[in-house]
Design a protein around this motif. Structure first.
Motif, short mmCIF file in Angstrom:
data_model
loop_
_atom_site.label_atom_id
_atom_site.label_comp_id
_atom_site.label_asym_id
_atom_site.label_seq_id
_atom_site.Cartn_x
_atom_site.Cartn_y
_atom_site.Cartn_z
N PRO A 85 3.91 7.30 -18.42
CA PRO A 85 3.90 8.76 -18.41
C PRO A 85 5.17 9.40 -18.96
O PRO A 85 5.10 10.37 -19.73
CB PRO A 85 3.73 9.09 -16.91
CG PRO A 85 3.15 7.87 -16.32
CD PRO A 85 3.66 6.72 -17.09
N ASN A 86 6.35 8.85 -18.58
CA ASN A 86 7.59 9.48 -19.04
C ASN A 86 7.75 9.39 -20.55
O ASN A 86 8.23 10.32 -21.20
CB ASN A 86 8.80 8.84 -18.35
CG ASN A 86 9.02 9.42 -16.96
OD1 ASN A 86 8.41 10.42 -16.61
ND2 ASN A 86 9.86 8.79 -16.17
N MET A 87 7.37 8.22 -21.11
CA MET A 87 7.49 8.09 -22.56
C MET A 87 6.55 9.05 -23.27
O MET A 87 6.92 9.70 -24.27
CB MET A 87 7.19 6.64 -22.97
CG MET A 87 7.34 6.39 -24.47
SD MET A 87 6.96 4.72 -24.93
CE MET A 87 8.37 3.88 -24.24
N LYS A 131 5.41 11.86 -22.09
CA LYS A 131 5.92 13.21 -21.90
C LYS A 131 7.06 13.50 -22.86
O LYS A 131 7.12 14.57 -23.49
CB LYS A 131 6.39 13.35 -20.45
CG LYS A 131 6.93 14.74 -20.11
CD LYS A 131 7.58 14.76 -18.75
CE LYS A 131 8.93 14.06 -18.84
NZ LYS A 131 9.74 14.22 -17.61
N THR A 132 7.97 12.50 -23.00
CA THR A 132 9.12 12.71 -23.88
C THR A 132 8.67 12.87 -25.33
O THR A 132 9.14 13.77 -26.05
CB THR A 132 10.09 11.52 -23.75
OG1 THR A 132 10.43 11.36 -22.38
CG2 THR A 132 11.34 11.75 -24.57
N HIS A 169 5.74 13.81 -26.41
CA HIS A 169 5.00 15.05 -26.54
C HIS A 169 5.94 16.26 -26.65
O HIS A 169 5.73 17.16 -27.48
CB HIS A 169 4.06 15.22 -25.35
CG HIS A 169 3.24 16.47 -25.41
ND1 HIS A 169 2.19 16.63 -26.30
CD2 HIS A 169 3.30 17.63 -24.69
CE1 HIS A 169 1.66 17.82 -26.14
NE2 HIS A 169 2.31 18.45 -25.17
N TYR A 220 5.21 1.47 -14.98
CA TYR A 220 4.21 2.50 -14.70
C TYR A 220 4.72 3.92 -14.95
O TYR A 220 3.95 4.84 -15.14
CB TYR A 220 3.73 2.40 -13.25
CG TYR A 220 3.02 1.10 -12.96
CD1 TYR A 220 1.88 0.75 -13.68
CD2 TYR A 220 3.49 0.23 -11.99
CE1 TYR A 220 1.23 -0.43 -13.44
CE2 TYR A 220 2.83 -0.96 -11.73
CZ TYR A 220 1.71 -1.28 -12.46
OH TYR A 220 1.07 -2.44 -12.22
N GLU A 221 6.06 4.12 -14.93
CA GLU A 221 6.57 5.49 -15.06
C GLU A 221 7.30 5.69 -16.39
O GLU A 221 6.91 6.56 -17.18
CB GLU A 221 7.52 5.79 -13.89
CG GLU A 221 7.91 7.27 -13.81
CD GLU A 221 8.63 7.58 -12.52
OE1 GLU A 221 9.28 8.63 -12.45
OE2 GLU A 221 8.56 6.75 -11.59
N HIS A 222 8.32 4.88 -16.66
CA HIS A 222 9.13 5.12 -17.86
C HIS A 222 8.37 4.81 -19.13
O HIS A 222 8.35 5.61 -20.07
CB HIS A 222 10.41 4.30 -17.80
CG HIS A 222 11.42 4.85 -16.83
ND1 HIS A 222 11.95 6.11 -16.94
CD2 HIS A 222 11.97 4.31 -15.71
CE1 HIS A 222 12.78 6.34 -15.96
NE2 HIS A 222 12.82 5.26 -15.19
N ASP A 282 7.58 -0.39 -10.83
CA ASP A 282 6.96 0.94 -10.84
C ASP A 282 7.70 1.88 -11.79
O ASP A 282 7.09 2.57 -12.62
CB ASP A 282 6.95 1.53 -9.44
CG ASP A 282 5.94 0.83 -8.56
OD1 ASP A 282 5.09 0.13 -9.12
OD2 ASP A 282 6.01 0.98 -7.34
N LEU A 283 9.04 1.90 -11.68
CA LEU A 283 9.80 2.85 -12.49
C LEU A 283 9.78 2.47 -13.96
O LEU A 283 9.70 3.34 -14.84
CB LEU A 283 11.25 2.91 -11.99
CG LEU A 283 11.45 3.51 -10.58
CD1 LEU A 283 12.89 3.38 -10.16
CD2 LEU A 283 11.02 4.96 -10.56
#
Length: 602
Positions: free
Chosen positions: A560-562, A564-565, A567, A555-557, A551-552
């Motif tokens: 969405p996190n990548m 977000k970073t 962006h 699905y996350e890193h 998940d981390l």
């Protein structure tokens, strides 16, 4: 004429057994009394073919219906030989006694008729396994025994412990069934047959299918490693425990290896595996029995210990001796369970032997038979257990084997005498340790007659075996006197040491539990490790390592996190460009225009 009488009486015995179950398909379930009477009639009739076999040594194989034709034909075959002919009356006699006892013990159960029918089906599936002449028929009986044990162990299904124990029995047996299924597949592909006679003609079987059969026997007969389901099965009613431990479920695995012994006897690795497995099982189970406080679990571990002795006998290349020990063991083990059931019932469901004592005053017949059963289990001369157990120890002493297996088996023999005396000491001797007005007395023949019948078998069965099934001319003894008396000496030493320890317990001394005692009380923490620690580690691995990392990381890193970073980085860069200066805007516009022109010319 003799052949016709032998065959017809055997088939009539099987027909009488199946009639109550066939009747229940058309009308209501027959009454428990009628089912018991049918079992009694089948036992009486089974004595005829057994007598014919003893006098003439007659054997027969019959084929009735061809089920299916593949690369080889699969038929409904019955094999009536030494094992099936002699096992059938023993199993019927014991089941008759257990059903008679269950009519009293389970009298308050609203589904008594259904319970007795299940006991009959349990016996029928075992008879199918014993009389099968092909592997498919044997497999049907094998699985039928497992299914019926699941239903009977979990009979009181409102109790969570009964459901857990029944499920545990199925899971452990399923592990063993994997070995049997793989062996079936190998036999079908390599030998192109499932007929017993054709399989036995190929004596050079490789080790893999033989190990599959040994794994199957490990699961069904509760050998070390797949043993925890057997003491857990004590959650079922006492008649179920008596039938399961004497003549159906647990002896099915040993019987499978006895049937396939012509293929095993030429393979040294398979024999060594049976020998070592049996030695470990018989000693470990005897040690565990010595530290248990539940009366039924002590007897259950004694069953596991005796099954280890049977497995060890197969490793000695003595299948007939293992079979004879199955027969003698069945009588006194069923009797011990029925006696324990009577004691538990009279003390209002109390099973802790530390809360008993002085029971012989209120249950004289039961406790007398229990002492007799313990003596037979110990190997006291001229009782049923002596004739086979003593012969097994003698066979070990005169065989070319490692000393480790011999020493562990002799240790288990001494421990058998110790825990048998401990059971007698706590349950019957000294002053009562239960509340006043608790016990009830023996009510009548429906309670005591089945136990007395089994006690009679425990007394005379060894003598009958020696006079009817063994050679009349004794062999000249070639062993030393000490080797001949090894089993009796070992049992005597265990008895004396246990008696000395028991006398010490009459003084009020603060108990000092050693690490060894604690370990054996918890079955060497086998259940804790297998049923709790390993599943918890797997769950933690799955939840923390697999699921959370997945998940981390994914699905996350990476998602969405990548985004977000990236962006935020682009936003920061672009926000620095927007300074409000006209020179900066014109410079960017010019550079962008020149870049587009350069790309268009190329």
């Amino acid at each position: 004429m003799t052949m016709l009488l032998f065959y017809s009486s055997m088939m009539a015995t099987l027909l009488i057994l199946t009639l109550p179950t066939l009747k229940s398909l058309t009308v209501n379930t027959p009454s428990a009394t009628k089912i018991m009477q049918a079992t009694k009639m089948a036992f009486m009739l089974s004595l005829l073919p057994a007598t014919i076999f003893i006098n003439t040594g007659l054997k027969t194989t019959t084929t009735h219906i061809t089920w299916m034709s593949m690369s080889f034909n699969i038929s409904v075959d019955f094999l009536f030989d030494t094992y099936s002919t002699m096992f059938l009356p023993v199993a019927l006699f014991i089941t008759w006694a257990i059903m008679d006892f269950a009519l009293w013990y389970m009298a308050s159960d609203p589904n008594l008729n259904k319970f007795i029918k299940y006991l009959l089906l349990f016996l029928i599936t075992m008879v199918i396994l014993v009389t099968a002449n092909n592997m498919l028929q044997l497999f049907i009986g094998w699985e039928g025994v497992g299914i019926m044990s699941f239903l009977l162990i979990g009979w009181w299904h409102a109790r969570a412990a009964a459901n857990t124990s029944a499920l545990q029995a199925v899971i452990y047996n399923r592990v063993g069934d994997i070995g049997l299924i793989l062996s079936l597949a190998w036999l079908a592909m390599e030998l192109n047959s499932w007929e017993m006679q054709q399989l036995f003609s190929h004596t050079s079987a490789p080790i893999l299918p033989l190990l599959g059969l040994i794994l199957a026997a490990m699961g069904k007969s509760a050998q070390f490693g797949l043993h925890p389901w057997l003491p857990a099965a004590m959650e079922g009613p006492t008649p179920v425990s008596a039938l399961l431990h004497s003549s159906t479920m647990v002896v099915a695995g040993i019987f499978l290896l006895i049937r396939f012994h012509p293929a095993i006897e030429t393979n040294p690795f398979a024999l060594s595996s049976c020998l070592c497995l049996g030695a470990v099982t018989t000693t470990f189970s005897a040690l565990c029995a010595l530290t248990q406080n539940d009366i039924k679990k002590i007897i259950a571990f004694s069953t596991s210990s005796q099954l280890g002795l049977m497995m060890l006998t197969l490793g000695l290349n003595q299948p007939d001796l293992a079979f004879l020990h199955i027969i003698t063991h069945a009588f006194f083990k069923a009797m011990l369970f029925l006696c324990s059931g009577t004691i538990i019932h009279s003390l209002h469901d109390e099973q802790d032997i530390r809360k008993m004592g002085g029971v012989q005053k209120t249950l004289p017949i039961t406790t007398s038979c229990m002492v007799l059963g313990n003596l037979a289990l110990t190997g006291t001369p001229f009782l049923a257990g002596f004739y086979t157990k003593d012969a097994i120890i003698e066979a070990m002493n005169t065989s070319h084997l490692n000393a480790w297996a011999l020493i562990t088996t002799l240790m288990a023999t001494a421990l058998t005498a110790a825990y048998s005396l401990r059971l007698t000491f706590y349950v019957q001797l000294q002053t009562p340790r239960y509340p006043p007005l608790t016990p009830t007395i023996e009510t009548g023949p429906s309670q005591t007659n089945p136990i007395i019948r089994l006690a009679t078998g425990a007394i005379i069965m060894g003598l009958l075996i020696t006079t009817l099934l063994t050679p009349n001319t004794p062999q000249t003894l070639t062993m030393m006197t000490l080797e001949k008396l090894a089993a009796l000496i070992t049992s005597g030493v265990g008895l004396v040491l246990a008696l000395d320890v028991a006398q010490k317990t009459t003084y009020f001394i603060w108990p000092h539990n050693t690490k060894l005692h604690t370990s054996l009380t918890q079955l060497n923490f086998f259940n804790t490790i297998i049923h709790r620690t390993l599943p918890q580690k797997n769950m933690n691995l799955g939840s923390h390592t697999a699921l959370q990392l997945n998940d981390l990381l994914w699905y996350e890193h990476i998602g969405p996190n990548m985004m977000k970073t990236m962006h935020m980085l682009l936003t920061n860069k672009l926000s620095q460009v927007h300074t409000g200066s006209i020179k900066t805007y014109l410079s960017i516009f010019t550079m962008s225009t020149l870049s587009c022109l350069a790309l268009s010319t190329h």
